[in-house]
Design an enzyme around this catalytic site. Structure first.
Site, PDB file in Angstrom:
ATOM      1  N   SER A 187       0.855  -1.184   0.000  1.00 17.47           N
ATOM      2  CA  SER A 187       0.000   0.000   0.000  1.00 17.47           C
ATOM      3  C   SER A 187       0.888   1.229   0.000  1.00 17.47           C
ATOM      4  O   SER A 187       1.997   1.200   0.557  1.00 17.47           O
ATOM      5  CB  SER A 187      -0.898   0.020   1.242  1.00 17.47           C
ATOM      6  OG  SER A 187      -1.548   1.271   1.384  1.00 17.47           O
ATOM      7  N   TYR A 198      -1.376  -0.550  10.446  1.00 19.17           N
ATOM      8  CA  TYR A 198      -1.526  -0.972   9.052  1.00 19.17           C
ATOM      9  C   TYR A 198      -0.403  -0.393   8.200  1.00 19.17           C
ATOM     10  O   TYR A 198       0.190  -1.101   7.369  1.00 19.17           O
ATOM     11  CB  TYR A 198      -2.891  -0.525   8.519  1.00 19.17           C
ATOM     12  CG  TYR A 198      -3.151  -0.943   7.093  1.00 19.17           C
ATOM     13  CD1 TYR A 198      -3.550  -2.247   6.804  1.00 19.17           C
ATOM     14  CD2 TYR A 198      -3.013  -0.050   6.036  1.00 19.17           C
ATOM     15  CE1 TYR A 198      -3.790  -2.649   5.503  1.00 19.17           C
ATOM     16  CE2 TYR A 198      -3.248  -0.439   4.732  1.00 19.17           C
ATOM     17  CZ  TYR A 198      -3.640  -1.746   4.467  1.00 19.17           C
ATOM     18  OH  TYR A 198      -3.873  -2.125   3.173  1.00 19.17           O
TER      19      TYR A 198
END
Length: 270
Positions: free
Chosen positions: A167, A180
């Site tokens: 990501s 995350y």
């Protein structure tokens, strides 16, 4: 014809095969871990369309079983769905033995399993030890465990490929939670490290999306998507098919690339 001429001709033929656009995946077996999710399902469809035989994993829930079976029925052919959990290495080992018995090979591993829960970055107390451990267990340890489990089969292919989902949160520090972001930064480091140690038999890449229009992040809706769209240079947010196309390109086009993180974000990180 001289030996040198024959050698040159063979080399030219091999080079031509390597640079065919797009490269067919006929005869290849691909495993999409997390294949019942939006990105995993889109990737499975595209790899199957490119000629690969695709096995997908899903969790042992009614929703995931139904999604997996619907996907396998949609693509048809010799594809298969299997229960496995990246947080449970024993289930991955059992899956490896099953795939070896059923297909006798594995050429492509796609790590598309993931988990997140939104936590405001400023709310340090809300990011509990339990949530941090779960985030790392699924998003980092699980992807590493899958690669570790299937490395022998991928090496035996001689043309193995691992593609993990990262990501842009890994380097922007902006994401559903600090944990995350950290887990995805770990994916980037893992990709580079494993690209060195698994070469030359296996290439290791990561695809790094920005915001994607899926239900992956709970609570994100139309308002969030519209805001992101307005601030993204290409004026739209990603679709699962955009990420799947990048993953498929790793197998069919980018055959001389390893250790890289490929951004697919519409320019959002600029």
């Amino acid at each position: 014809m001289s030996t040198q001429t024959i050698s040159n001709t063979s080399s030219a033929a091999a080079a031509s095969q390597r640079t065919a656009f797009p490269r067919s995946l006929a005869g290849k077996v691909a495993l999409v871990v997390g294949g019942a999710g939006a990105i995993g399902a889109a990737t499975s469809r595209q790899l199957a369309a490119a000629g690969a035989t695709v096995a997908i994993t899903h969790l042992d829930t009614e929703r995931d079983r139904a999604a997996a079976q619907a996907l396998i029925g949609e693509v048809g052919g010799p594809h298969s769905a299997h229960v496995a959990d990246v947080a449970d290495t024993a289930s991955l080992i059992a899956l490896r033995d099953m795939l070896q018995a059923r297909y006798g090979r594995l050429d492509i591993l796609v790590n598309a399993a993931g988990f997140t829960k939104p936590v405001p970055h400023a709310d340090l107390d809300a990011l509990t030890d339990e949530l941090i451990d779960r985030m790392m267990q699924v998003n980092w340890r699980g992807q590493f465990a899958a690669i570790r489990t299937f490395a022998t089969m991928l090496k035996a292919s001689g043309d193995g490929l691992v593609v993990s989902i990262s990501s842009i949160a890994a380097f922007t520090g902006v994401g559903s939670s600090i944990a995350y972001c950290a887990a995805k930064a770990g994916i980037d480091v893992m990709t580079k490290a494993l690209a060195r140690v698994l070469a030359p038999e296996v290439r290791v890449l990561a695809v790094s999306p920005g915001v994607v229009d899926t239900a992956f992040v709970p609570g994100r809706g139309t308002d969030f998507n519209d805001k992101v769209k307005a601030s993204t240079p290409l004026k739209r947010i990603g679709e699962a098919e955009d990420i799947a196309a990048a993953i498929t390109a790793c197998a069919t086009m980018l055959t001389f690339s390893t250790g890289h993180i490929i951004q697919v974000d519409g320019g959002r990180a600029l």
